[in-house]
Design a protein around this motif. Structure first.
Motif, short mmCIF file in Angstrom:
data_model
loop_
_atom_site.label_atom_id
_atom_site.label_comp_id
_atom_site.label_asym_id
_atom_site.label_seq_id
_atom_site.Cartn_x
_atom_site.Cartn_y
_atom_site.Cartn_z
N ALA A 18 -1.36 41.91 -2.23
CA ALA A 18 -0.75 40.47 -2.22
C ALA A 18 -1.79 39.25 -2.43
O ALA A 18 -1.64 38.41 -3.15
CB ALA A 18 -0.30 40.32 -0.72
N ALA A 19 -3.17 39.67 -2.07
CA ALA A 19 -4.26 38.74 -2.15
C ALA A 19 -4.21 38.26 -3.82
O ALA A 19 -4.58 37.31 -4.32
CB ALA A 19 -5.50 39.25 -1.53
N VAL A 20 -4.49 39.34 -4.57
CA VAL A 20 -4.93 39.42 -5.86
C VAL A 20 -3.78 38.96 -6.67
O VAL A 20 -4.08 38.32 -7.79
CB VAL A 20 -5.62 40.60 -6.31
N ALA A 21 -2.47 39.25 -6.18
CA ALA A 21 -1.28 38.68 -6.89
C ALA A 21 -1.48 37.06 -6.78
O ALA A 21 -1.00 36.22 -7.62
CB ALA A 21 -0.01 39.32 -6.36
N THR A 38 -8.54 35.52 -9.25
CA THR A 38 -9.98 35.44 -9.46
C THR A 38 -10.78 36.12 -8.32
O THR A 38 -12.06 36.00 -8.30
CB THR A 38 -10.27 34.01 -9.43
N LEU A 39 -9.88 36.64 -7.13
CA LEU A 39 -10.63 37.13 -6.18
C LEU A 39 -11.36 38.50 -6.32
O LEU A 39 -10.70 39.35 -6.22
CB LEU A 39 -9.64 37.30 -4.82
N ASP A 48 -2.07 32.81 2.39
CA ASP A 48 -3.19 32.37 1.98
C ASP A 48 -3.88 33.67 1.30
O ASP A 48 -4.00 34.77 2.42
CB ASP A 48 -4.04 31.87 3.08
N PRO A 49 -4.43 33.59 0.27
CA PRO A 49 -5.28 34.95 -0.31
C PRO A 49 -6.56 35.46 0.45
O PRO A 49 -6.49 36.42 0.40
CB PRO A 49 -5.22 34.65 -1.84
N ARG A 50 -6.93 34.40 0.77
CA ARG A 50 -8.39 34.71 1.49
C ARG A 50 -8.10 35.49 2.68
O ARG A 50 -8.61 36.37 3.42
CB ARG A 50 -9.17 33.51 1.40
N ALA A 51 -7.21 34.95 3.40
CA ALA A 51 -6.73 35.34 4.75
C ALA A 51 -6.18 37.09 4.59
O ALA A 51 -6.51 37.96 5.14
CB ALA A 51 -5.84 34.41 5.54
#
Length: 371
Positions: free
Chosen positions: A150-153, A157-158, A111-114
């Motif tokens: 890893a989140a932005v991959a 849009t984060l 989960d990108p937000r996590a």
């Protein structure tokens, strides 16, 4: 904000728990209220955060498999850490936030937000804590970087993740990638919550890389968007040390007055002296060398005003604009004695400030002296 709304609507369509969706919506409104209250009424902001967390606990109970309520609870604790004044309290909020991040990632490891939350909290644990050993810094910042990348991959849009990644890279001395991440953050959301900090960092990194046209662009953008932020007055003064602007002495003094007016009392004495030195830079570039030297001397600070001796190195740089090589080297030696760890940094990559000194044997000796 639009992306957040889309995520919530998608969840509502997929989940049987409309109740959880409604509770998260309510908690988000409370969290945004808290963010707006932070500058003017910290107690009211904390109260709003606590109410938002209580609502999110209900959302968790209504839909235990949904990551979003857990992640939002972690972000609330991240905000509580930002508001805390006591380092022990900051550590407490960060550690609690990390437990939420880990819980969310156990439900969905991708989960990108996590991932962003854990990366941001890892960075916060380093940023708020006492200065660690180099190995610990590399470990903590390396973990934060892995999470944020890893989140932005997973979700390009984060913007907030790119912004925090830029900070992590900056403090890891990876300035080129830090600048690229900051640009990605601004492109993804020009109205990010921390836009002031982002624009200042874009100015600072452009300035350090001698990209003075870009430095002026970000300084001007910050001043247009945040006219009461003293940082964007200060950056206009720093531009007088570059070829990006003409050395307008009258304007420099007016900017100094504005800086003093906008600066909080606790930072005033240091920034007033720093600003005066930047006026001296404008004087030096305008050919008023004697006036510049007089302003520099009366702008010096003692250890109470300048414990890190930053004014000393700032004066040393401005002395190079005046051609006062002997005095610049004397001041640099004084600074390096007080800050011996900076010798290694200087020796690895000579900043453009010192380019006029780098062939001087006395400068080379400063970089190789034993501690």
């Amino acid at each position: 904000q639009l992306g957040e709304e889309i995520r919530l609507r998608e969840h509502r369509a997929e989940t049987s728990s409309v109740e959880a969706w409604a509770l998260v919506q309510r908690a988000e409104r409370l969290r945004k209220d808290a963010e707006e209250l932070e500058r003017d009424d910290v107690d009211a902001a904390i109260d709003a955060y606590e109410r938002a967390d209580s609502v999110l606990q209900l959302a968790e109970a209504a839909d235990p498999q949904w990551v979003e309520p857990i992640v939002l609870r972690g972000w609330i604790l991240h905000s509580r850490a930002e508001l805390a004044q006591d380092p022990a309290e900051q550590d407490e909020w960060v550690d609690l936030g990390l437990t939420h991040a880990e819980r969310a990632l156990r439900l969905d490891a991708d989960d990108p937000r996590a991932l962003e939350l854990r990366g941001a909290l890892r960075f916060a644990s380093w940023f708020y804590g006492p200065e660690p050993e180099a190995e610990e810094t590399d470990r903590v910042l390396g973990g934060a970087r892995e999470d944020l990348e890893a989140a932005v991959a997973a979700d390009p849009t984060l913007a907030s993740a790119f912004n925090t990644l830029s900070r992590v890279l900056y403090f890891s001395y990876n300035f080129l990638d830090a600048n690229l991440a900051a640009l990605r953050a601004f492109e993804a959301d020009a109205y990010l919550r921390d836009t002031e900090d982002l624009l200042w960092r874009l100015f600072q990194m452009s300035y350090d890389r001698e990209n003075f046209g870009e430095a002026k662009r970000w300084c001007d953008e910050g001043g247009r968007r945040f006219p009461t932020d003293n940082g964007f007055v200060l950056c206009q003064l720093w531009l007088f040390t570059t070829r990006a602007v003409e050395p307008d002495v009258e304007r420099a003094w007016l900017l100094l007055d504005e800086l003093v007016e906008l600066t909080p009392e606790q930072n005033l004495e240091f920034l007033r002296r720093s600003g005066q030195m930047l006026v001296a830079a404008a004087l030096a570039r305008a050919g008023l060398a004697d006036s510049a030297r007089n302003v520099l001397v009366r702008s010096r600070g003692d250890l109470e005003v300048d414990p890190d001796r930053r004014l000393v190195t700032q004066e040393a740089f401005i002395r190079t604009l005046l051609g006062d090589t002997d005095e610049a080297l004397r001041l640099l030696r004084s600074y390096m004695i007080s800050n011996p760890h900076h010798r290694e940094e200087e020796s690895e990559d000579v900043h453009w400030w010192w380019r006029g000194l780098q062939d001087d044997p006395r400068y080379k000796a400063l970089l190789t002296e034993t501690r």
